[in-house]
Design an enzyme around this catalytic site. Structure first.
Site, PDB file in Angstrom:
ATOM      1  N   HIS A   1       0.812  -1.216   0.000  1.00 47.54           N
ATOM      2  CA  HIS A   1       0.000   0.000   0.000  1.00 47.54           C
ATOM      3  C   HIS A   1       0.846   1.267   0.000  1.00 47.54           C
ATOM      4  O   HIS A   1       0.333   2.346  -0.320  1.00 47.54           O
ATOM      5  CB  HIS A   1      -0.929   0.005   1.212  1.00 47.54           C
TER       6      HIS A   1
ATOM      7  N   ASP B   1       3.830   9.450  -1.361  1.00 44.29           N
ATOM      8  CA  ASP B   1       2.645   8.738  -0.897  1.00 44.29           C
ATOM      9  C   ASP B   1       2.361   7.583  -1.848  1.00 44.29           C
ATOM     10  O   ASP B   1       2.556   7.715  -3.068  1.00 44.29           O
ATOM     11  CB  ASP B   1       1.437   9.674  -0.861  1.00 44.29           C
TER      12      ASP B   1
END
Length: 472
Positions: free
Chosen positions: A160, A368
């Site tokens: 993730h 991110d």
């Protein structure tokens, strides 16, 4: 479809999808297959015998057709596995912050020990035809430990967070061990094409893997399939949240209280990867260089608490508080504060109303994996009068959301200019950008992410049964 077994650091009840996250993504398939979800209980037990690592008590209960199984961690295991290796080594390095990594040898020992313990606890619960989906950086070696116990089920892994370039990854002591562990999986998924490229370059240069084409690489007598599967949101679920009483009430309240202002919004965990100090400096520069925004633009910055017992987080908290106070002190008026800084978690049902009332969203992380706030902000907008997304090019979402205002969060001057552009953007341009962005968000939603990954995993060729998997 065979039963789905999900393994992640934390477990959620798939019936409570309003909590967001993996529960939303996996609820349907877990419920349909009578699935199993396995992970840490969140409990830390003080082990006997001088605080030595323990096996951890197993807890099990039913959530409708889904079985939730969790295991406790000893204090030493928690400190080495979770706080130490996962969040003290992998998190900073994978976000390009080598300067914040702590490469203590005891951390990797605890990381391996907990993954071995998880494998021992999970293995007796498995069926021969299960499909196993492991999530995130806490559990990279789990498949290797399961293989060592004789498991031959199809096992997939999804990262993730971002995967760094090979030279940064190679700074981790034992980096080759980590990547070798990925070859115990049948399918490895990443958030972006950039992450997949970093993986391919590493395995070919460092592990001398052979590229077989079609996203497959062979090394260590194993063949792994790897691909980019950018995670999305449940668009219909979030639209329903916006229409629900809490979301609608929040929108009306924000519209009343800020009827003479243009709202900007940022919603982040308090983390050094989110670029919050740079964002505040850019907003300060905006007010200095574009005085028309004074007494007009208001930034609501929500920074949810996150691991504040760690020095790096305490430092950024103090820096952020200082910047917000300075901006308000230098530019504020009796009836206008430029920054509304909120250092607590805001309930998710209220966020759609806040997003819809905002003219601009600032999603400007330094790095991110994806960032779903960007997609949620766009989904909450009124298509007839939508707000503008200012998005860091270093967020995984930037690969998909090309019609956002893309920025370099390290360039404070350019970021201030981008915010000015977003605040001044004509209605027709805002509509065109929003329409294009929403087409992408709807096409590649959370159901597409889940279905496309699992479809590929189910079709994966079984690995060679005659090749034993040696312990890492």
């Amino acid at each position: 479809m065979p039963r789905l077994v999900v393994v992640s650091n934390r477990v959620a009840d798939p019936r409570k999808t309003a909590a967001g996250g993996l529960a939303v993504a996996l609820a349907e398939v877990l419920n349909n297959t009578g699935g199993l979800w396995f992970g840490w209980s969140g409990k830390v037990m003080e082990a006997a015998q001088g605080g030595k690592p323990g096996e951890g008590q197993v807890h099990s209960h039913q959530a409708g057709p889904v079985k939730l199984v969790t295991v406790d961690l000893s204090r030493e295991d928690h400190d080495c596995f979770y706080a130490g290796y996962a969040n003290g080594v992998l998190w900073p390095v994978f976000h390009y912050r080598l300067d914040l990594a702590d490469f203590s040898a005891s951390y990797i020992t605890g990381y391996r020990r907990v993954n071995q313990m998880f494998a021992r606890k999970l293995q007796p619960l498995l069926r021969d035809d299960d499909i196993i989906w492991v999530h995130d950086y806490h559990l990279i070696p789990l498949a290797a430990e399961l293989r060592a116990l004789g498991c031959r089920q199809r096992i997939g892994f999804f990262l993730h967070i971002p995967l760094p370039p090979s030279l940064i990854l190679a700074a981790i002591p034992g980096h080759d061990w980590l990547i070798r562990a990925l070859f115990a999986y049948d399918l490895v998924g990443f958030q972006s094409q950039a992450d997949l490229l970093h993986f391919s370059r590493y395995v070919e240069s460092e592990a001398h893997a052979q590229s077989l084409g079609d996203g497959r690489w062979r090394a260590f007598n194993r063949t792994v399939h790897a691909g980019a599967y950018p995670i999305g949101i449940d668009v219909q679920e979030f639209e329903a949240l916006a229409r629900a009483p809490e979301g609608a009430e929040m929108f009306e309240r924000m519209r009343r209280e800020y009827s003479r202002r243009k709202l900007l919004v940022g919603v982040d965990r308090l983390d050094y990867s989110k670029g919050l100090p740079n964002r505040m400096r850019a907003f300060r520069d905006l007010l200095e260089r574009y005085p028309e925004h004074r007494n007009s633009a208001t930034l609501i910055q929500i920074a949810s608490p996150s691991r504040e017992d760690v020095g790096a987080y305490t430092d950024i908290l103090h820096e952020l508080e200082s910047l917000c106070g300075s901006i308000n002190g230098n530019f504020g008026e009796l009836d206008w504060m430029p920054v509304r800084y909120i250092h607590r978690t805001v309930a998710r049902p209220r966020l759609p109303g806040l997003y819809r009332a905002s003219r601009v969203a600032l999603v400007t992380p330094l790095r991110d994996g994806m960032n779903l706030v960007a997609k949620e902000f766009l989904t909450a907008q009124d298509p007839a009068d939508p707000g503008v997304l200012v998005l860091s090019r270093f967020a995984g979402a930037a690969e998909q959301l090309r019609d956002a205002v893309l920025v370099n969060p390290y360039d404070v001057d350019a970021l201030a200019n981008a915010i000015h552009l977003a605040l001044q953007m004509p209605l027709e341009e805002r509509r065109m950008r929003h329409q294009s962005l929403m087409a992408t968000i709807r096409k590649y939603d959370v159901h597409w992410w889940c279905d496309s990954f699992l479809d590929t995993l189910v079709q994966a060729e079984p690995q060679e049964s005659g090749t034993p998997w040696l312990r890492l």
